[in-house]
Design an enzyme around this catalytic site. Structure first.
Site, PDB file in Angstrom:
ATOM      1  N   ARG A 231      28.970  30.582  38.840  1.00  0.00           N
ATOM      2  CA  ARG A 231      30.161  31.356  39.161  1.00  0.00           C
ATOM      3  C   ARG A 231      30.732  31.924  37.872  1.00  0.00           C
ATOM      4  O   ARG A 231      30.824  31.238  36.862  1.00  0.00           O
ATOM      5  CB  ARG A 231      31.215  30.497  39.870  1.00  0.00           C
ATOM      6  N   GLU A 260      33.295  40.207  38.811  1.00  0.00           N
ATOM      7  CA  GLU A 260      32.139  40.912  39.376  1.00  0.00           C
ATOM      8  C   GLU A 260      32.422  41.584  40.716  1.00  0.00           C
ATOM      9  O   GLU A 260      31.694  42.496  41.121  1.00  0.00           O
ATOM     10  CB  GLU A 260      30.961  39.954  39.540  1.00  0.00           C
ATOM     11  N   HIS A 292      23.901  39.384  39.883  1.00  0.00           N
ATOM     12  CA  HIS A 292      23.968  38.339  40.905  1.00  0.00           C
ATOM     13  C   HIS A 292      22.743  38.389  41.824  1.00  0.00           C
ATOM     14  O   HIS A 292      22.852  38.434  43.054  1.00  0.00           O
ATOM     15  CB  HIS A 292      25.248  38.466  41.746  1.00  0.00           C
TER      16      HIS A 292
END
Length: 326
Positions: A231, A260, A292
């Site tokens: 994270r 993000e 990601h």
């Protein structure tokens, strides 16, 4: 049961259609829009919403969902830090997740970041395409014999341990729930001071927010490699920039980023990036960022779709909830 999917991407829709099409009692509608305070009204007439990591499921959104009659939040991911669980409980909304879709997918991506940074294959690729075969500037190092610190040793962390053991690395683990295995269990300070490579695999909560900050960097070896596929807010981005400028941080591999939600999973190639911190981070030549995609394998997407279907069926049929967060 009617489910509204938010933040739907073209790449994932076929996997969900393949799973859900066999069960006509569950109807699905896909929205490209992210769930937030402005788009929550799209959930009108639905029994459940299905959300991803960057959807906003705060108290305001949950109140809106409850007023619309939505009784279930299905997370098609493992993390649930973007959901206000207190608000969900207050409105009697069930929250379910996909706890483990493919730990190996994320672990393998983590090693890919390590190897790319250590052996500079991304730079070599660009050179060779220009007929430049000069090796100067491409000197790397072995993973064999290095000390790798893993913060958080759940299923992904354990998968990473198995891979790194194959490389002959010495593995340190910091996790209050870790049990003895092919690694050494230690405390956070010892891991920070001894590791050549540090990889983050812990959840984001009030205890781990900005776990890696200026104080943590001060304890690390000069030139340490840091990898984050967990994270974004586990890292203090400004502290990372300072550590890169002083060369305390020799390599940084990110598959996640603190802000993000405004960047990832979208094409911004025709826009000017307004995030000055992100622009500064990617300006360093020893920083590698992917958007990601650690989870992004055929196996993982299949498992995400199947588990999301299972969660929906258990709600629909009044069964015991296997993957309930709340």
């Amino acid at each position: 049961m009617n489910i509204a999917f938010f933040s739907t991407q073209k790449y994932e829709q076929p996997f969900f259609e393949r799973s859900f099409s066999k069960h006509p009692q569950i109807e699905v509608c896909y929205f490209e829009q992210a769930l937030n305070e402005q788009t929550a009204l799209l959930a009108k007439g639905f029994d459940a919403v299905c959300v991803f990591v960057n959807d906003t499921v705060n108290a305001v959104v949950i109140e809106q969902l409850a007023e619309l009659g939505v009784g279930t939040i299905l997370l098609r991911c493992a993390g649930f830090n973007n959901v206000d669980l207190v608000a969900a409980k207050a409105h009697n909304i069930k929250v379910l997740r996909v706890p483990a879709y493919s730990p190996e997918a994320v672990a393998e991506h983590c090693v890919a970041l390590m190897l790319t940074l250590s052996r500079k294959t991304h730079k070599a690729y660009n050179r060779v395409r220009e007929d430049n075969f000069d090796l100067n500037g491409l000197l790397g190092f072995n993973l064999h014999g290095k000390t790798v610190g893993i913060i958080g040793c759940g299923k992904i962390g354990l998968a990473l341990c198995k891979i790194l053991n194959g490389f002959g690395a010495h593995i340190l683990v910091c996790d209050p729930y870790a049990t003895p295995d092919d690694y050494t269990i230690t405390d956070l300070d010892s891991l920070l001071t001894q590791s050549d490579i540090i990889s983050l695999h812990c959840p984001l909560n009030e205890h781990t927010h900005h776990l890696i900050n200026d104080d943590a960097f001060n304890k690390m070896k000069p030139g340490v490699m840091l990898i984050n596929t967990s994270r974004g807010a586990l890292l203090n981005s400004k502290a990372c920039i300072n550590a890169l400028k002083t060369k305390k941080l020799g390599y940084l591999g990110l598959d996640v980023y603190e802000q993000e939600s405004e960047l990832f999973f979208k094409n911004h190639s025709d826009e000017i990036n307004q995030d000055d911190i992100f622009s500064r981070l990617v300006s360093f030549k020893n920083v590698l960022v992917t958007g990601h995609q650690g989870f992004f394998t055929q196996e993982a997407l299949t498992e995400i779709a199947n588990t999301t279907l299972q969660n929906a069926q258990e709600i629909n049929q009044g069964k015991q909830l296997t993957n309930e967060v709340l």
